[in-house]
Motif scaffolding. Structure first.
Motif, short mmCIF file in Angstrom:
data_model
loop_
_atom_site.label_atom_id
_atom_site.label_comp_id
_atom_site.label_asym_id
_atom_site.label_seq_id
_atom_site.Cartn_x
_atom_site.Cartn_y
_atom_site.Cartn_z
N TRP A 155 -5.81 3.64 -10.45
CA TRP A 155 -5.98 4.43 -9.28
C TRP A 155 -6.64 5.64 -9.61
CZ3 TRP A 155 -1.58 2.76 -11.32
CH2 TRP A 155 -0.76 3.75 -11.90
N SER A 193 -5.24 9.47 -7.58
CA SER A 193 -5.25 9.64 -6.11
C SER A 193 -4.49 8.79 -5.21
CB SER A 193 -6.65 9.62 -5.62
OG SER A 193 -6.78 9.44 -4.35
N PRO A 194 -3.47 9.19 -4.53
CA PRO A 194 -2.70 8.10 -3.85
C PRO A 194 -3.44 7.45 -2.97
CG PRO A 194 -1.90 10.53 -3.60
CD PRO A 194 -3.06 10.49 -4.22
N ALA A 195 -4.86 8.00 -2.58
CA ALA A 195 -5.54 7.03 -1.60
C ALA A 195 -6.11 5.94 -2.32
CB ALA A 195 -6.58 7.87 -0.98
N ARG A 196 -6.73 6.22 -3.50
CA ARG A 196 -7.25 5.19 -4.35
C ARG A 196 -5.82 4.25 -4.89
NH1 ARG A 196 -11.52 8.24 -8.36
NH2 ARG A 196 -12.94 8.89 -6.83
N ALA A 197 -4.83 4.59 -5.07
CA ALA A 197 -3.63 3.90 -5.32
C ALA A 197 -3.20 2.94 -4.40
CB ALA A 197 -2.32 4.91 -5.61
N ALA A 198 -3.28 3.46 -2.76
CA ALA A 198 -3.27 2.45 -1.65
C ALA A 198 -4.21 1.41 -1.69
CB ALA A 198 -3.28 3.21 -0.49
N GLY A 233 2.27 1.73 -3.52
CA GLY A 233 1.60 2.04 -4.24
C GLY A 233 1.03 3.57 -4.42
N ALA A 234 0.86 4.03 -3.27
CA ALA A 234 0.50 5.39 -2.99
C ALA A 234 1.44 6.52 -3.35
CB ALA A 234 0.11 5.56 -1.53
N VAL A 235 2.75 5.73 -3.05
CA VAL A 235 3.85 6.90 -3.43
C VAL A 235 4.29 7.03 -4.87
CG1 VAL A 235 6.44 7.33 -2.86
CG2 VAL A 235 4.97 6.66 -1.10
N MET A 240 0.96 -1.36 -0.05
CA MET A 240 0.04 -0.12 -0.12
C MET A 240 0.94 1.30 -0.20
SD MET A 240 -3.16 -1.08 2.70
CE MET A 240 -3.73 0.63 2.59
N ALA A 241 2.19 1.11 0.76
CA ALA A 241 2.85 2.41 0.73
C ALA A 241 3.45 2.60 -0.48
CB ALA A 241 3.79 2.18 1.78
#
Length: 289
Positions: A288, A216-221, A205-207, A202-203
């Protein structure tokens, strides 16, 4: 003591079993950049990578079943997977799926009809299931790359998440130990490793996702979490398969990892999950967005 008098499976001891770390790291240093480069370049490089991977994976599966890929019915497994992949690359997806289904049935029927020493060590259905196990993931990986720029970003994202899940699970499981995730299937995988793999995926993915494509980083996570769960499910499935075949590794092809099936078990499950995500959010965009 559990019911039936069998001793309870002890939890994994933290801080041990690091002996394979060097081999794992060296293999990853060689294989990971080559895989990302082929995905990034696309076209011929990516097609060659998938064809080579499919050939090796099907060879390992057929040998696990006690047959050879140069004679019937073992030869049907690579032939069906590679022909389906060729049709998918040529953008005939329906024909590709029909060939894959036909290959599964042909393998099953031809293996079931063998007698005597030519009969596979494993039941015919298990040989045939290799066509679907490897072929479905292969077609999904081809279809994802057909999205052009979005496909390239999605595939790099998929690889990074799968690798992050594997690395996080390995490091957390070895460092923290604790209760086993499913001892009847895998004697080494722990709940701490599962949590570590999920969090690192998740980290990462978000970064890194916003660097690949807007979103969106949140959607990526969240997308990374779905793919990480699928990766770990694939890892458990492969552990169950090896336990069923009574082997430690599917082959000795890759130092520190065993065979290619051992290395790509998570990707074989995560690729169909990524394809489903792509269809759910709207084909042609980042997972994402």
């Amino acid at each position: 003591m559990p019911e039936g008098g069998a001793p309870a499976t002890p939890p994994a001891t933290p801080g041990k079993n690091w002996r394979d770390l060097r081999k794992r790291a060296l293999s990853a240093i060689v294989l990971a950049p080559a895989a990302v480069l082929c995905v990034w370049l696309g076209a011929n490089a990516y097609t060659f990578l998938l064809a080579l991977g499919a050939a090796i994976l099907t060879w390992e599966w057929v040998h696990l079943c006690g047959l050879r890929t140069v004679t019937m019915p073992g030869a049907v497994v690579p032939a069906a997977v590679l022909l389906a992949g060729t049709l998918a690359v040529l953008e005939y997806p329906l024909a590709a799926w029909l060939v894959l289904g036909g290959g599964f049935l042909l393998t099953w029927v031809s293996a079931a009809g063998l007698r005597g020493r030519d009969r596979p060590r494993q039941p015919a259905l298990r040989l045939a299931l290799g066509v679907l196990y490897i072929g479905v993931a292969g077609l999904c990986l081809i279809e994802l790359r057909h999205e052009n720029e979005a496909g390239r970003a999605n595939l790099v994202f998929l690889l990074l998440v799968v690798w992050a899940s594997d690395i996080g699970a390995y490091l957390a499981g070895r460092a923290l130990g604790g209760p086993l995730l499913w001892p009847q299937v895998s004697p080494a995988k722990t709940w701490s490793g599962s949590a570590g793999g999920l969090l690192l995926a998740m980290a990462i993915g978000a970064v890194l996702a916003p660097e690949l494509a807007p979103g969106s980083p949140a959607r990526a996570a969240a997308a990374a979490a779905v793919l990480a769960v699928a990766t770990q499910a694939g890892d458990l499935l492969e552990s169950g398969i090896k336990r069923h075949f009574n082997v430690k590794d599917t082959s000795s092809l890759i130092p520190g990892h065993g065979g290619l099936l051992d290395r790509l078990d998570g990707l074989l499950a995560a690729a169909p999950a990524a394809m489903l995500l792509a269809l759910l959010i709207g084909y042609g965009g980042a997972l994402w967005r």
